[in-house]
Design a protein around this motif. Sequence first.
Motif, PDB file in Angstrom:
ATOM      1  N   ARG A   1       0.760  -1.120  -0.085  1.00  0.00           N
ATOM      2  CA  ARG A   1      -0.074   0.310  -0.101  1.00  0.00           C
ATOM      3  C   ARG A   1       0.960   1.141  -0.120  1.00  0.00           C
ATOM      4  NH1 ARG A   1      -1.846   0.942   5.466  1.00  0.00           N
ATOM      5  NH2 ARG A   1      -0.786  -0.575   6.701  1.00  0.00           N
ATOM      6  N   MET A   2       2.122   1.009   0.167  1.00  0.00           N
ATOM      7  CA  MET A   2       2.852   2.128   0.378  1.00  0.00           C
ATOM      8  C   MET A   2       3.451   2.581  -1.604  1.00  0.00           C
ATOM      9  SD  MET A   2       2.932   2.927   3.188  1.00  0.00           S
ATOM     10  CE  MET A   2       3.882   4.313   3.160  1.00  0.00           C
ATOM     11  N   ASP A   3       3.581   1.686  -1.944  1.00  0.00           N
ATOM     12  CA  ASP A   3       4.186   2.133  -3.459  1.00  0.00           C
ATOM     13  C   ASP A   3       2.986   1.845  -4.648  1.00  0.00           C
ATOM     14  OD1 ASP A   3       4.502  -0.633  -4.220  1.00  0.00           O
ATOM     15  OD2 ASP A   3       6.614  -0.959  -3.654  1.00  0.00           O
ATOM     16  N   GLY A   4       1.992   0.980  -4.005  1.00  0.00           N
ATOM     17  CA  GLY A   4       1.065   0.627  -5.043  1.00  0.00           C
ATOM     18  C   GLY A   4       1.408  -0.396  -6.118  1.00  0.00           C
ATOM     19  N   TRP A   5       2.555  -1.053  -6.125  1.00  0.00           N
ATOM     20  CA  TRP A   5       3.094  -1.727  -7.147  1.00  0.00           C
ATOM     21  C   TRP A   5       3.278  -3.160  -6.771  1.00  0.00           C
ATOM     22  CZ3 TRP A   5       1.978  -1.293 -12.109  1.00  0.00           C
ATOM     23  CH2 TRP A   5       2.007   0.253 -12.690  1.00  0.00           C
ATOM     24  N   THR A   6       4.235  -3.311  -5.712  1.00  0.00           N
ATOM     25  CA  THR A   6       4.832  -4.392  -5.294  1.00  0.00           C
ATOM     26  C   THR A   6       3.748  -5.451  -5.065  1.00  0.00           C
ATOM     27  OG1 THR A   6       6.559  -3.330  -4.682  1.00  0.00           O
ATOM     28  CG2 THR A   6       6.514  -5.588  -3.974  1.00  0.00           C
ATOM     29  N   ALA A   7       3.866  -6.707  -5.566  1.00  0.00           N
ATOM     30  CA  ALA A   7       2.802  -7.708  -5.366  1.00  0.00           C
ATOM     31  C   ALA A   7       3.629  -8.919  -4.801  1.00  0.00           C
ATOM     32  CB  ALA A   7       2.364  -8.089  -6.624  1.00  0.00           C
ATOM     33  N   ARG A   8       2.916  -9.355  -3.293  1.00  0.00           N
ATOM     34  CA  ARG A   8       3.758 -10.145  -2.520  1.00  0.00           C
ATOM     35  C   ARG A   8       2.729 -11.141  -2.430  1.00  0.00           C
ATOM     36  NH1 ARG A   8       5.609  -5.384  -0.356  1.00  0.00           N
ATOM     37  NH2 ARG A   8       7.791  -5.312  -0.174  1.00  0.00           N
ATOM     38  N   THR A   9       3.304 -12.394  -2.071  1.00  0.00           N
ATOM     39  CA  THR A   9       2.557 -13.800  -1.752  1.00  0.00           C
ATOM     40  C   THR A   9       1.917 -13.132  -0.416  1.00  0.00           C
ATOM     41  OG1 THR A   9       4.435 -14.806  -0.764  1.00  0.00           O
ATOM     42  CG2 THR A   9       3.717 -15.397  -2.773  1.00  0.00           C
ATOM     43  N   ILE A  10       0.555 -13.623  -0.025  1.00  0.00           N
ATOM     44  CA  ILE A  10      -0.028 -13.189   1.145  1.00  0.00           C
ATOM     45  C   ILE A  10       0.543 -13.765   2.362  1.00  0.00           C
ATOM     46  CG2 ILE A  10      -1.713 -14.906   1.180  1.00  0.00           C
ATOM     47  CD1 ILE A  10      -2.973 -11.276   1.741  1.00  0.00           C
ATOM     48  N   ASP A  11       1.239 -15.032   2.089  1.00  0.00           N
ATOM     49  CA  ASP A  11       1.734 -15.724   3.140  1.00  0.00           C
ATOM     50  C   ASP A  11       3.237 -15.542   3.325  1.00  0.00           C
ATOM     51  OD1 ASP A  11       2.569 -17.217   1.198  1.00  0.00           O
ATOM     52  OD2 ASP A  11       1.402 -19.107   1.607  1.00  0.00           O
ATOM     53  N   ARG A  12       3.776 -14.550   2.297  1.00  0.00           N
ATOM     54  CA  ARG A  12       5.122 -14.298   2.305  1.00  0.00           C
ATOM     55  C   ARG A  12       6.197 -15.615   2.102  1.00  0.00           C
ATOM     56  NH1 ARG A  12       2.572 -10.203   2.038  1.00  0.00           N
ATOM     57  NH2 ARG A  12       2.860  -8.426   3.109  1.00  0.00           N
ATOM     58  N   LYS A  13       5.580 -16.592   1.338  1.00  0.00           N
ATOM     59  CA  LYS A  13       6.182 -17.656   1.075  1.00  0.00           C
ATOM     60  C   LYS A  13       6.821 -17.167  -0.560  1.00  0.00           C
ATOM     61  CE  LYS A  13       4.575 -21.276   3.706  1.00  0.00           C
ATOM     62  NZ  LYS A  13       3.866 -22.632   3.842  1.00  0.00           N
ATOM     63  N   LEU A  14       7.651 -18.001  -1.001  1.00  0.00           N
ATOM     64  CA  LEU A  14       8.355 -17.688  -2.367  1.00  0.00           C
ATOM     65  C   LEU A  14       7.433 -17.754  -3.640  1.00  0.00           C
ATOM     66  CD1 LEU A  14      11.443 -19.855  -1.885  1.00  0.00           C
ATOM     67  CD2 LEU A  14      11.340 -17.391  -1.637  1.00  0.00           C
TER      68      LEU A  14
END
Length: 259
Positions: free
Chosen positions: A218-231
């Motif tokens: 929500r800070m940069d509006g771009w970076t898409a991460r896995t919701i569980d922060r796995k690879l």
Amino acid sequence: MGGIIIKTKEQIDGIRESCHLAARTLDFAAQFVQAGVDTEFIDNKIEEFILENHAIPATKGYNGFPKSSCISPNEIVCHGIPSPNMVLKDGDILNIDVTTILNGYYGDTSRMYTVGEITPLADQLIRVAQHCLHLGIRQVKPDNYFGNIGFVIGRYANANRFSVVYEFCGHGVGLDFHEEPQVDHTSRRNRGHKMKPGMIFTIEPMINEGRATTSIDRMDGWTARTIDRKLSAQFEHTVLVTQTGCEVLTDIHQEFPVT
Ligand code: MF3
Ligand code: CO
Ligand code: CO
């Protein structure tokens, strides 16, 4: 009414040139992927290389995206913004995604890189993601359904107990960055449009170690991460439907036969 563009011979030749440059840019980037190097440095090298080759990086300024490539390490699924604060370390896996505009034509490709020694699980995830792309490419031929690309990818990823990202898709490409159709990486058999000679699109499956769901920073509006922060791992090629099969336009190493 847009529809899926059937490219002319001249357009195909122009798009092929751009695709080759995008792939050469990924080759060029490899030498900079090392522990201690930040991803903005790699992006700067990529930008220089693209400009030197008389092309433009398509991502820079695209809907406000600030950089010449997307660099997405580890739990970042896609659209990672190159940054001086993102410093590579031993064991990292990362995707670099480059889209060039050469003489007005777009070429889009991405692949995975590794830093030092990675875990067996990370290695397996990368191999499965690459094989998913290859399985998808084998479905590219006239009169086949777009849904069969996602069908074979989903089946193989799930058989390996990984998940397929459904929130980001492949896309038509060539005269513009993102054209019709949307190319789903998980789908049911014989769904969607039929492929026709002269269509050009990307296949770019993102495969996750854990859950398929992503969240956007929500800070940069771009970076898409896995919701569980796995690879997460991804490979992307731009492909052309030929009269009898397909040509992988971003395949500069002749990994794929032209059919
Ligand atoms: N190259 C990416 C793709 O494969 C799109 C990046 S758009 C950006 O479709 F704005 F994030 F750069
Ligand atoms: Co793409
Ligand atoms: Co891309």
